[in-house]
Write an enzyme that holds these catalytic residues in place. Structure first.
Site, PDB file in Angstrom:
ATOM      1  N   SER A   1       0.815  -1.222   0.000  1.00 13.52           N
ATOM      2  CA  SER A   1       0.000   0.000   0.000  1.00 13.52           C
ATOM      3  C   SER A   1       0.845   1.267   0.000  1.00 13.52           C
ATOM      4  O   SER A   1       0.473   2.265  -0.623  1.00 13.52           O
ATOM      5  CB  SER A   1      -0.942  -0.003   1.206  1.00 13.52           C
ATOM      6  OG  SER A   1      -1.795  -1.122   1.176  1.00 13.52           O
TER       7      SER A   1
ATOM      8  N   HIS B   1       0.693   4.326   4.459  1.00 17.48           N
ATOM      9  CA  HIS B   1       0.042   4.987   3.340  1.00 17.48           C
ATOM     10  C   HIS B   1       0.545   6.418   3.160  1.00 17.48           C
ATOM     11  O   HIS B   1       0.903   6.833   2.055  1.00 17.48           O
ATOM     12  CB  HIS B   1      -1.471   4.994   3.546  1.00 17.48           C
ATOM     13  CG  HIS B   1      -2.082   3.634   3.488  1.00 17.48           C
ATOM     14  ND1 HIS B   1      -3.445   3.410   3.544  1.00 17.48           N
ATOM     15  CD2 HIS B   1      -1.516   2.403   3.380  1.00 17.48           C
ATOM     16  CE1 HIS B   1      -3.696   2.110   3.469  1.00 17.48           C
ATOM     17  NE2 HIS B   1      -2.531   1.479   3.386  1.00 17.48           N
TER      18      HIS B   1
END
Length: 302
Positions: free
Chosen positions: A197, A243
């Site tokens: 991610s 993230h």
């Protein structure tokens, strides 16, 4: 002045690469005799294989606006997808894979006592190996974790690879993944995480920067990025550090690729500037890890 004796036959010319073959055809570039096996069609007449090879060296390879070589096949994107899938198969086969290669700053037990293990204990490889692992099928996100990440990589990876070129795209992906792990290490060293991610968010940020540089519509990537940020901060069990860290690094590095040099510069200068931006980002991330590791060195380990 020499003159041929009357009545004496003249020796037939032979190919310069194959002396035993007679020929009367010359290379239009170097004027040497060439046989049919050595002939290559040219705009006018024929050329020898060496002149054709030399001519190809003089032809300037097409480049994208950011300096990457034009390539129709996104080799790096497909390779990264394959590596992620293979790593997932490996971790499903053996549960030790996640335990040994997931992102972990310091190892702690349920009572908060620190044990040997993690990045702070010299396992620096976890910073990047964790980006190729995903939640196992029995975990809360299960297959959805790797499926979404690989879909995102397949959806925007080829476009970025095409405009940036292979080495820039590879650097962007890996450093974005590293950036996500580094931010987690800085903020929550006891936290554990896996997944691509961080790298995917880095691609999101890079896609936005590239779109703005090319003055292309960016509404789609803005919506996708905003939606994923909302999910990041509202759903439990997601490492927001990974993230956000990947997003920051990806956007920053893409800005360097897109706007350096500021004007039209020669290819060598642009390559040096982009290589310098890549190396600078790597050094910065390594320095942050080293500083945090030195801060954690005082923790008592049993």
């Amino acid at each position: 002045m020499n003159a041929e004796a009357p009545g004496v036959p003249t020796e037939a010319p032979t190919c310069y690469r194959h002396p035993g073959r007679e020929t009367y055809v010359r290379c239009t570039r170097c004027d040497r005799y060439i046989c049919p096996d050595c002939m290559r069609d040219a705009a006018v007449g024929h050329q020898c294989v060496e002149c054709v090879r030399e001519g190809h060296r003089d032809v300037r390879q097409p480049r994208t606006i950011f300096g990457g070589q034009v390539s129709a096949t996104p080799v790096v994107t497909y390779t990264l997808i394959a590596l992620n899938v293979l790593a997932y198969v490996a971790e499903v086969t053996s549960s030790r894979i996640v335990n040994e290669y997931a992102m972990l700053g310091v190892a702690t037990d349920p009572f908060g006592i620190v044990h040997p293990g993690g990045v702070a204990d010299g396992e620096w490889y976890r910073l990047i190996t964790s980006a190729f692992l995903h939640s196992p099928p029995e975990a809360s996100f299960g297959l959805a974790h790797i499926v979404f990440n690989m879909w995102a990589l397949w959806a925007i990876g080829p476009q970025l690879e095409q405009v940036l070129g292979r080495w820039r795209f590879t650097s962007l992906y890996l450093l974005s993944a590293l950036g996500g792990s580094v931010l987690l290490y800085l903020v929550d060293p006891a936290g554990a995480a896996v997944g691509a991610s961080g790298a995917i968010f880095g691609l999101f940020g890079a896609f936005f920067v590239v779109a703005k540089r090319l003055r292309a519509p960016a509404g789609g990537i803005v919506f996708l990025l905003a939606l994923n940020l909302v999910i990041t901060f509202t759903v439990d069990g997601i490492s927001w550090e990974g993230h956000v860290g990947g997003l920051i690094v990806g956007a920053a590095l893409a800005t360097g690729y897109a706007f350096l040099p500021p004007g039209r510069g020669d290819e060598r200068r642009r390559t040096l500037l982009h290589a310098g931006a890549t190396a600078g980002m790597l050094v910065l991330l390594a320095a942050l890890v080293a500083i945090k590791t030195s801060q954690l060195a005082g923790i008592t380990v049993i």
